[in-house]
Design a protein around this motif. Structure first.
Motif, PDB file in Angstrom:
ATOM      1  N   SER A  31     -23.736  28.184   3.556  1.00  0.00           N
ATOM      2  CA  SER A  31     -23.404  29.409   4.115  1.00  0.00           C
ATOM      3  C   SER A  31     -23.037  29.628   5.912  1.00  0.00           C
ATOM      4  CB  SER A  31     -24.926  29.670   4.213  1.00  0.00           C
ATOM      5  OG  SER A  31     -26.134  29.582   5.182  1.00  0.00           O
ATOM      6  N   SER A  32     -24.094  28.732   6.455  1.00  0.00           N
ATOM      7  CA  SER A  32     -23.138  28.578   8.065  1.00  0.00           C
ATOM      8  C   SER A  32     -22.004  27.755   7.876  1.00  0.00           C
ATOM      9  CB  SER A  32     -24.232  27.774   9.179  1.00  0.00           C
ATOM     10  OG  SER A  32     -23.580  26.461   8.347  1.00  0.00           O
ATOM     11  N   GLN A  33     -21.234  27.597   6.883  1.00  0.00           N
ATOM     12  CA  GLN A  33     -19.806  27.187   6.942  1.00  0.00           C
ATOM     13  C   GLN A  33     -18.770  28.329   6.658  1.00  0.00           C
ATOM     14  OE1 GLN A  33     -19.509  24.033   3.488  1.00  0.00           O
ATOM     15  NE2 GLN A  33     -20.511  22.173   4.994  1.00  0.00           N
ATOM     16  N   VAL A  34     -19.438  29.675   5.300  1.00  0.00           N
ATOM     17  CA  VAL A  34     -18.290  30.339   5.085  1.00  0.00           C
ATOM     18  C   VAL A  34     -18.043  31.587   6.837  1.00  0.00           C
ATOM     19  CG1 VAL A  34     -18.430  32.569   3.974  1.00  0.00           C
ATOM     20  CG2 VAL A  34     -19.217  30.590   3.014  1.00  0.00           C
ATOM     21  N   LYS A  35     -16.927  31.964   6.574  1.00  0.00           N
ATOM     22  CA  LYS A  35     -16.723  32.522   7.901  1.00  0.00           C
ATOM     23  C   LYS A  35     -15.930  33.659   7.814  1.00  0.00           C
ATOM     24  CE  LYS A  35     -16.853  29.169  11.148  1.00  0.00           C
ATOM     25  NZ  LYS A  35     -18.490  28.298  11.488  1.00  0.00           N
ATOM     26  N   LYS A  36     -15.576  33.848   7.230  1.00  0.00           N
ATOM     27  CA  LYS A  36     -14.298  34.768   6.476  1.00  0.00           C
ATOM     28  C   LYS A  36     -15.037  35.202   4.804  1.00  0.00           C
ATOM     29  CE  LYS A  36     -11.293  36.793   9.667  1.00  0.00           C
ATOM     30  NZ  LYS A  36      -9.689  37.056   9.811  1.00  0.00           N
ATOM     31  N   LEU A  37     -14.965  36.018   4.719  1.00  0.00           N
ATOM     32  CA  LEU A  37     -15.293  36.740   2.904  1.00  0.00           C
ATOM     33  C   LEU A  37     -13.383  37.389   2.957  1.00  0.00           C
ATOM     34  CD1 LEU A  37     -18.680  37.992   1.690  1.00  0.00           C
ATOM     35  CD2 LEU A  37     -17.372  35.470   1.618  1.00  0.00           C
ATOM     36  N   ARG A  38     -13.104  37.201   1.961  1.00  0.00           N
ATOM     37  CA  ARG A  38     -11.991  38.457   1.469  1.00  0.00           C
ATOM     38  C   ARG A  38     -11.765  38.687  -0.083  1.00  0.00           C
ATOM     39  NH1 ARG A  38      -7.904  34.144   5.388  1.00  0.00           N
ATOM     40  NH2 ARG A  38      -8.502  34.849   6.966  1.00  0.00           N
ATOM     41  N   PHE A  39     -10.657  39.492   0.108  1.00  0.00           N
ATOM     42  CA  PHE A  39     -10.593  40.436  -1.419  1.00  0.00           C
ATOM     43  C   PHE A  39      -8.999  40.709  -1.414  1.00  0.00           C
ATOM     44  CE2 PHE A  39     -10.715  42.509  -5.143  1.00  0.00           C
ATOM     45  CZ  PHE A  39     -10.639  41.804  -6.465  1.00  0.00           C
ATOM     46  N   GLY A  40      -8.472  40.222  -1.211  1.00  0.00           N
ATOM     47  CA  GLY A  40      -6.838  41.288  -1.742  1.00  0.00           C
ATOM     48  C   GLY A  40      -6.818  41.540  -0.321  1.00  0.00           C
ATOM     49  N   ASN A  41      -6.447  42.509   0.111  1.00  0.00           N
ATOM     50  CA  ASN A  41      -6.373  42.781   1.931  1.00  0.00           C
ATOM     51  C   ASN A  41      -7.429  42.743   2.298  1.00  0.00           C
ATOM     52  OD1 ASN A  41      -6.522  45.041   0.714  1.00  0.00           O
ATOM     53  ND2 ASN A  41      -4.930  46.190   1.362  1.00  0.00           N
ATOM     54  N   SER A  43     -10.772  41.935   4.518  1.00  0.00           N
ATOM     55  CA  SER A  43     -11.643  40.801   4.536  1.00  0.00           C
ATOM     56  C   SER A  43     -13.134  41.326   5.391  1.00  0.00           C
ATOM     57  CB  SER A  43     -10.429  39.709   5.780  1.00  0.00           C
ATOM     58  OG  SER A  43     -10.428  40.927   7.244  1.00  0.00           O
ATOM     59  N   LEU A  44     -14.020  40.142   5.429  1.00  0.00           N
ATOM     60  CA  LEU A  44     -14.998  40.425   6.065  1.00  0.00           C
ATOM     61  C   LEU A  44     -15.606  39.474   7.227  1.00  0.00           C
ATOM     62  CD1 LEU A  44     -18.341  41.831   4.636  1.00  0.00           C
ATOM     63  CD2 LEU A  44     -18.781  40.144   5.427  1.00  0.00           C
ATOM     64  N   ALA A  45     -15.692  39.320   8.198  1.00  0.00           N
ATOM     65  CA  ALA A  45     -15.894  38.389   8.745  1.00  0.00           C
ATOM     66  C   ALA A  45     -18.067  38.575   8.732  1.00  0.00           C
ATOM     67  CB  ALA A  45     -15.375  38.396  10.448  1.00  0.00           C
ATOM     68  N   MET A  46     -18.448  36.928   8.761  1.00  0.00           N
ATOM     69  CA  MET A  46     -19.828  36.820   8.620  1.00  0.00           C
ATOM     70  C   MET A  46     -19.897  36.769  10.040  1.00  0.00           C
ATOM     71  SD  MET A  46     -20.327  36.655   5.302  1.00  0.00           S
ATOM     72  CE  MET A  46     -21.610  36.111   4.780  1.00  0.00           C
ATOM     73  N   GLY A  47     -19.657  36.491  10.758  1.00  0.00           N
ATOM     74  CA  GLY A  47     -20.453  36.784  12.685  1.00  0.00           C
ATOM     75  C   GLY A  47     -19.958  37.470  13.396  1.00  0.00           C
ATOM     76  N   SER A  48     -19.094  38.591  13.286  1.00  0.00           N
ATOM     77  CA  SER A  48     -19.083  39.760  13.921  1.00  0.00           C
ATOM     78  C   SER A  48     -18.980  40.771  12.880  1.00  0.00           C
ATOM     79  CB  SER A  48     -17.594  39.237  14.297  1.00  0.00           C
ATOM     80  OG  SER A  48     -17.390  39.873  13.425  1.00  0.00           O
ATOM     81  N   ASP A  49     -19.588  40.595  11.657  1.00  0.00           N
ATOM     82  CA  ASP A  49     -20.147  41.767  11.338  1.00  0.00           C
ATOM     83  C   ASP A  49     -18.398  43.041  10.908  1.00  0.00           C
ATOM     84  OD1 ASP A  49     -22.045  40.565  10.224  1.00  0.00           O
ATOM     85  OD2 ASP A  49     -23.582  41.894  10.942  1.00  0.00           O
ATOM     86  N   LYS A  69     -20.781  43.134   1.604  1.00  0.00           N
ATOM     87  CA  LYS A  69     -20.784  41.937   1.368  1.00  0.00           C
ATOM     88  C   LYS A  69     -21.762  40.494   0.634  1.00  0.00           C
ATOM     89  CE  LYS A  69     -23.761  38.915   3.947  1.00  0.00           C
ATOM     90  NZ  LYS A  69     -24.613  38.796   5.296  1.00  0.00           N
ATOM     91  N   ALA A  70     -22.303  41.018  -0.129  1.00  0.00           N
ATOM     92  CA  ALA A  70     -23.166  41.656  -1.665  1.00  0.00           C
ATOM     93  C   ALA A  70     -22.133  41.180  -2.894  1.00  0.00           C
ATOM     94  CB  ALA A  70     -24.286  42.205  -2.275  1.00  0.00           C
ATOM     95  N   LEU A  71     -21.062  41.797  -2.865  1.00  0.00           N
ATOM     96  CA  LEU A  71     -19.930  42.384  -3.552  1.00  0.00           C
ATOM     97  C   LEU A  71     -18.703  40.650  -3.326  1.00  0.00           C
ATOM     98  CD1 LEU A  71     -19.196  46.066  -4.165  1.00  0.00           C
ATOM     99  CD2 LEU A  71     -20.044  44.072  -5.755  1.00  0.00           C
TER     100      LEU A  71
END
Length: 88
Positions: A31-41, A43-49, A69-71
């Motif tokens: 889980s610490s390796q994931v920095k960003k979650l993306r879908f289409g345009n 993006s969600l930055a995990m560390g900075s919310d 984030k859950a989705l």
């Protein structure tokens, strides 16, 4: 196993507390390796919310952020209502 890509294993018989400890350690490491979650345009930055759409930051309520984030973490999978409620 290591030659096929495994990074950990247990030899039988093993103690259940050791298995649980290894699973938690692996989950934390992954889980610490994931920095960003993306879908289409989106993006969600995990560390900075921070959530952005087309690289433009947008403000979300804490509940909306947690739901998004859950989705994003379950892309391509059906999420039952109960799991969504548990997430938020």
């Amino acid at each position: 196993g290591f030659q096929k890509g495994a990074d950990d294993y247990l030899v039988k018989p093993f103690d259940m507390p050791e298995l649980v400890a290894r699973v938690f350690a692996l989950a934390h490491r992954r889980s610490s390796q994931v920095k960003k979650l993306r879908f289409g345009n989106v993006s969600l930055a995990m560390g900075s919310d921070v959530v952005s759409v087309e690289n433009v930051p947008i403000k979300l309520s804490p509940t909306a952020f947690t739901l998004l984030k859950a989705l994003l973490q379950q892309q391509g999978k059906v999420m039952p209502r109960e799991r969504l409620l548990d997430a938020v």
